[in-house]
Motif scaffolding. Structure first.
Motif, PDB file in Angstrom:
ATOM      1  N   ILE A 523       1.945  -0.972  -7.127  1.00 23.48           N
ATOM      2  CA  ILE A 523       1.858  -1.865  -5.964  1.00 23.48           C
ATOM      3  C   ILE A 523       1.137  -1.170  -4.809  1.00 23.48           C
ATOM      4  O   ILE A 523       0.338  -1.790  -4.091  1.00 23.48           O
ATOM      5  CB  ILE A 523       3.265  -2.322  -5.545  1.00 23.48           C
ATOM      6  CG1 ILE A 523       3.871  -3.204  -6.636  1.00 23.48           C
ATOM      7  CG2 ILE A 523       3.222  -3.082  -4.222  1.00 23.48           C
ATOM      8  CD1 ILE A 523       5.309  -3.602  -6.380  1.00 23.48           C
ATOM      9  N   ALA A 524       1.403   0.135  -4.645  1.00 23.54           N
ATOM     10  CA  ALA A 524       0.729   0.875  -3.574  1.00 23.54           C
ATOM     11  C   ALA A 524      -0.772   0.976  -3.833  1.00 23.54           C
ATOM     12  O   ALA A 524      -1.575   0.919  -2.896  1.00 23.54           O
ATOM     13  CB  ALA A 524       1.345   2.264  -3.445  1.00 23.54           C
ATOM     14  N   ILE A 525      -1.174   1.116  -5.092  1.00 25.34           N
ATOM     15  CA  ILE A 525      -2.598   1.188  -5.420  1.00 25.34           C
ATOM     16  C   ILE A 525      -3.291  -0.141  -5.157  1.00 25.34           C
ATOM     17  O   ILE A 525      -4.389  -0.188  -4.604  1.00 25.34           O
ATOM     18  CB  ILE A 525      -2.771   1.620  -6.891  1.00 25.34           C
ATOM     19  CG1 ILE A 525      -2.276   3.060  -7.085  1.00 25.34           C
ATOM     20  CG2 ILE A 525      -4.225   1.508  -7.328  1.00 25.34           C
ATOM     21  CD1 ILE A 525      -2.221   3.496  -8.539  1.00 25.34           C
ATOM     22  N   ASP A 526      -2.647  -1.238  -5.539  1.00 24.45           N
ATOM     23  CA  ASP A 526      -3.235  -2.571  -5.354  1.00 24.45           C
ATOM     24  C   ASP A 526      -2.123  -3.565  -5.042  1.00 24.45           C
ATOM     25  O   ASP A 526      -1.504  -4.119  -5.954  1.00 24.45           O
ATOM     26  CB  ASP A 526      -3.996  -2.990  -6.614  1.00 24.45           C
ATOM     27  CG  ASP A 526      -4.771  -4.296  -6.410  1.00 24.45           C
ATOM     28  OD1 ASP A 526      -4.720  -4.856  -5.300  1.00 24.45           O
ATOM     29  OD2 ASP A 526      -5.427  -4.752  -7.370  1.00 24.45           O
ATOM     30  N   PRO A 527      -1.818  -3.813  -3.767  1.00 24.92           N
ATOM     31  CA  PRO A 527      -0.721  -4.732  -3.412  1.00 24.92           C
ATOM     32  C   PRO A 527      -0.951  -6.174  -3.860  1.00 24.92           C
ATOM     33  O   PRO A 527       0.004  -6.951  -3.937  1.00 24.92           O
ATOM     34  CB  PRO A 527      -0.667  -4.641  -1.878  1.00 24.92           C
ATOM     35  CG  PRO A 527      -1.345  -3.358  -1.535  1.00 24.92           C
ATOM     36  CD  PRO A 527      -2.397  -3.174  -2.587  1.00 24.92           C
ATOM     37  N   THR A 528      -2.187  -6.551  -4.166  1.00 25.75           N
ATOM     38  CA  THR A 528      -2.448  -7.946  -4.553  1.00 25.75           C
ATOM     39  C   THR A 528      -1.820  -8.310  -5.891  1.00 25.75           C
ATOM     40  O   THR A 528      -1.663  -9.500  -6.196  1.00 25.75           O
ATOM     41  CB  THR A 528      -3.960  -8.200  -4.634  1.00 25.75           C
ATOM     42  OG1 THR A 528      -4.552  -7.331  -5.609  1.00 25.75           O
ATOM     43  CG2 THR A 528      -4.614  -7.952  -3.283  1.00 25.75           C
ATOM     44  N   ILE A 529      -1.441  -7.307  -6.709  1.00 21.10           N
ATOM     45  CA  ILE A 529      -0.861  -7.631  -8.003  1.00 21.10           C
ATOM     46  C   ILE A 529       0.483  -8.333  -7.844  1.00 21.10           C
ATOM     47  O   ILE A 529       0.895  -9.093  -8.721  1.00 21.10           O
ATOM     48  CB  ILE A 529      -0.701  -6.370  -8.878  1.00 21.10           C
ATOM     49  CG1 ILE A 529       0.308  -5.386  -8.253  1.00 21.10           C
ATOM     50  CG2 ILE A 529      -2.027  -5.692  -9.104  1.00 21.10           C
ATOM     51  CD1 ILE A 529       0.581  -4.178  -9.127  1.00 21.10           C
TER      52      ILE A 529
END
Length: 703
Positions: A523-529
């Motif tokens: 989630i920190a790498i890509d919150p859009t997931i």
């Protein structure tokens, strides 16, 4: 009318004041003639000398006092003295009839049917360790084609270390999966695990995650195969059309049946392993010929600042992305009911070790033989690696990539079929999902509907592989988290259930912590997931919740109709109320069974509460198996009558079955009562239980 002044008066039918008493509230009229009152001293002496009523004469006293209108033959309506919420319509559909007591001796035809069911269940275990490994293996080992570029983007030159750590964490999941499969070897896991160790709503949430995971597995595999092919050759149609064609083709393949599909998957997986071995041999030769110059250049370009914090952060990001290279492991327990006994641990082993070997070596050879900018571009990295040996190997790798990724589509379809079969047996999906083809026994309705769901999922994402992949990453991690949660609930709620091995709590909590850390890292790498996954999950979970509580929603609509005078005014809506009432009565008419051993009313009461909270039914059968030696518990009938009165919305029948409690008799009784074993509930068996729980096919609902 007589008054219930005392238990003995009521039990013996005596009245305290009238010479002639007529009870008009019962089905039978009776007359009790009271003798002349003796002198007071004589009455006192008589009371002191008389013995109190025996238990056999007084055990039903309180129950009989309250059940004046109950028919001895059952039936009628258990109408409670509460105000109706309906102003214009009758509320009799909310109440049931009185239950009945019946004694059953199973016929030879029922016994033969039970034997057939037991044999069919055992013959269904047709998959050996290699064919079972192949069904999930194409998804697990085929993920190397789309996971490697993502790991390099997140971890750079530290990707081999990240992938190695990511594949090692599966050593924590394997004993957990083995314990769950040993305790509850049913299809449709982890939904069935949660259904047997917790409440039904949590199991439905797991089912929604699992179905979404299977669909995204198929869509990502099909879309990646089409993208891989379009990156090598010019296709006469867009890539999304190719992805849909792959789904259609393997939908047709899956109609050949589970066994044939497993054989096809084994051939595909064997081709993939042979291809990767040839690629590794060619890579070793090319590395020996070119030397270490390219890997040194990639190291200098991609290492970044040599600070401990930066290196740890890069490796951690790579681990968070690298675990997605293990997608497919969650599909293996879904068809554990078709795997031969004792083979499941070998299946996990057969998938795990090749995943470590292929992922780590592939990444190492990429950094040694392919420029870093080519890897970061997201191109077909393994075909670029194959170019080092020549065009022939590149063509071979491309063909293998397309074929093995298509095998991942088959993995998702077969997993979804097992899940939908279980949901249909639990009445969460319509019964026509159980229909099968005559010649292959393939569940064609489930296969077709799942293929349509995959197409809808792909279309809803705008045919974007990136969006589906982001959703897939979080859903897969959530599904993997269900396994340690399920085994933790198994230990607490069903600790007596026989199983081997038993995972220590240290491993369970460590697995949970690691799972949550990896989810947080992604989630920190890509919150859009989160947004992509939540949107699909909420929609699917809502649909499942509506199917579980469909009677409640019909009741709400019926109440709105009853309160609205405008709806009753129109001719075309005039009969809606009666239709909805009939619909609700039809949904609630399907019976369920409680297999009970003792007559303890507190245990019986909690089991009935479970049925009220988790099942849409108005017909419940308390079933007790007995023999001449053990007999029937003394208070079974009395407590059944109390429970029948305490739940006016359910008809509670007591069924006494002569014979031992074993899988054969349970299957025979299911045929006799026309109730599937999946809707028969029992307590958790102990270590000394003589039969495997899988032979019963029943749901465990208490400790």
């Amino acid at each position: 009318m007589s008054t219930p002044s005392s238990k003995s008066d009521e039990a013996f039918g005596a009245s305290s004041s009238d010479d002639v008493a007529l009870d008009s509230t019962t089905n039978e009229s009776w007359i009790a003639i009271e003798p002349p009152m003796p002198p007071r001293n004589i009455q006192v002496i008589s009371d002191l000398c008389s013995e109190p009523p025996s238990f056999s004469a007084a055990q039903f006293d309180i129950v009989l006092r309250r059940q004046h209108q109950r028919s001895r033959d059952g039936g009628g309506v258990k109408k409670a003295a509460i105000p109706s919420r309906f102003l214009n319509l009758s509320d009799t559909f909310e109440f049931s009839g009185w239950g009945t007591l019946s004694r059953i001796e199973l016929d030879p035809s029922d016994i033969s049917y039970g034997e057939k069911c037991i044999q069919d269940g055992r013959r269904a275990k047709t998959l050996g360790q290699f064919t079972a490994s192949a069904l999930a293996g194409n998804a697990v080992l085929g993920s190397v084609f789309y996971a490697l570029p993502a790991v390099v983007i997140a971890s750079g030159v530290y990707s081999p270390i990240s992938l190695f750590i990511a594949t090692l964490v599966l050593f924590l999941w394997r004993p957990i999966m083995e314990e769950l499969a040993s305790a509850l070897p049913f299809g449709g896991a982890p939904y069935t695990y949660l259904l047997n160790v917790s409440s039904k709503w949590l199991a439905l949430l797991g089912a929604a995650m699992l179905l979404l995971d299977y669909a995204s597995t198929s869509v990502v595999s099909a879309a990646t195969a089409a993208a891989y092919l379009s990156g090598e050759v010019s296709l006469p149609f867009p890539a999304y059309v190719g992805a849909l064609l792959v789904v259609v083709v393997f939908t047709i393949v899956s109609l050949s049946g589970l066994r044939e599909s497993a054989r096809i998957a084994l051939v595909v997986l064997s081709l993939h392993i042979l291809t990767m071995l040839a690629l590794f041999v060619a890579s070793v030769v090319a590395w020996a010929r070119t030397g270490n110059s390219l890997i040194h250049e990639n190291w200098v370009m991609g290492r970044g600042p040599l600070r401990a914090g930066h290196i740890v952060g890069e490796v951690f990001n790579g681990v968070c992305i690298g675990v997605l290279g293990l997608t497919g492991f969650e599909c293996t327990p879904s068809y554990v009911s078709s795997i031969k006994p004792g083979r499941f641990p070998r299946v996990l082993r057969n998938l795990h070790y090749p995943a470590i070997f292929l992922n780590c070596l592939s990444m190492l050879f990429l950094l040694a033989l392919v420029p870093l900018e080519t890897i970061l571009s997201g191109a077909n990295v393994l075909s670029a690696l194959a170019s080092a040996a020549g065009k022939w190997l590149r063509i071979w790798v491309v063909v293998d990539a397309v074929v093995v990724l298509c095998g991942g589509v088959l993995t998702g379809i077969l997993g979804a079929c097992e899940l939908s079969d279980r949901l249909a047996r639990d009445r969460l999906l319509p019964r026509f999902f159980l229909r099968r083809l005559t010649w292959t026994h393939a569940p064609f309705v489930s296969i077709v509907f799942f293929a349509l769901f995959c197409c809808v999922l792909y279309a809803a994402s705008g045919a974007s592989l990136s969006i589906v992949s982001k959703m897939f990453s979080l859903i897969w991690l959530a599904v993997m988290t269900l396994f340690p949660i399920a085994v933790l609930l198994l230990k607490f709620n069903r600790g007596r259930l026989p199983r081997q091995p038993r995972t220590s709590l240290t491993i369970v909590f460590s697995t949970l912590i690691i799972a949550f850390v990896i989810i947080g890292g992604n989630i920190a790498i890509d919150p859009t997931i989160v947004g992509y996954a939540a949107a699909y999950l909420v929609a699917l979970a809502t649909i499942f919740y509506v199917t579980m509580k469909k009677g409640r929603f019909v009741r709400w609509f019926l109440w709105i109709y009853d309160q609205s005078s405008s709806l009753n005014a129109f001719l075309w809506t005039k009969n809606w109320g009666h239709r909805m009432a009939k619909m609700m009565m039809h949904m609630r008419r399907q019976p369920v069974c409680l297999l009970v051993k003792t007559d303890e009313i507190n245990r019986l009461f909690h089991k009935l509460l479970y049925v009220c909270e988790n099942e849409e039914t108005s017909r419940l059968k308390l079933v007790h198996f007995y023999d001449e030696e053990g007999g029937i518990p003394s208070e079974m009938e009395a407590n059944w009558k109390i429970l029948d009165e305490a739940f006016p919305e359910i008809t509670v029948d007591l069924v006494l079955v002569r014979g031992p409690f074993n899988p054969l008799n349970v299957a025979a009784l299911a045929n006799r009562l026309q109730v599937p074993t999946t809707l028969m509930f029992m307590s958790c068996p102990g270590q000394n239980f003589s039969y495997p729980v899988a032979d019963f096919g029943t749901r465990i609902i208490s400790l």
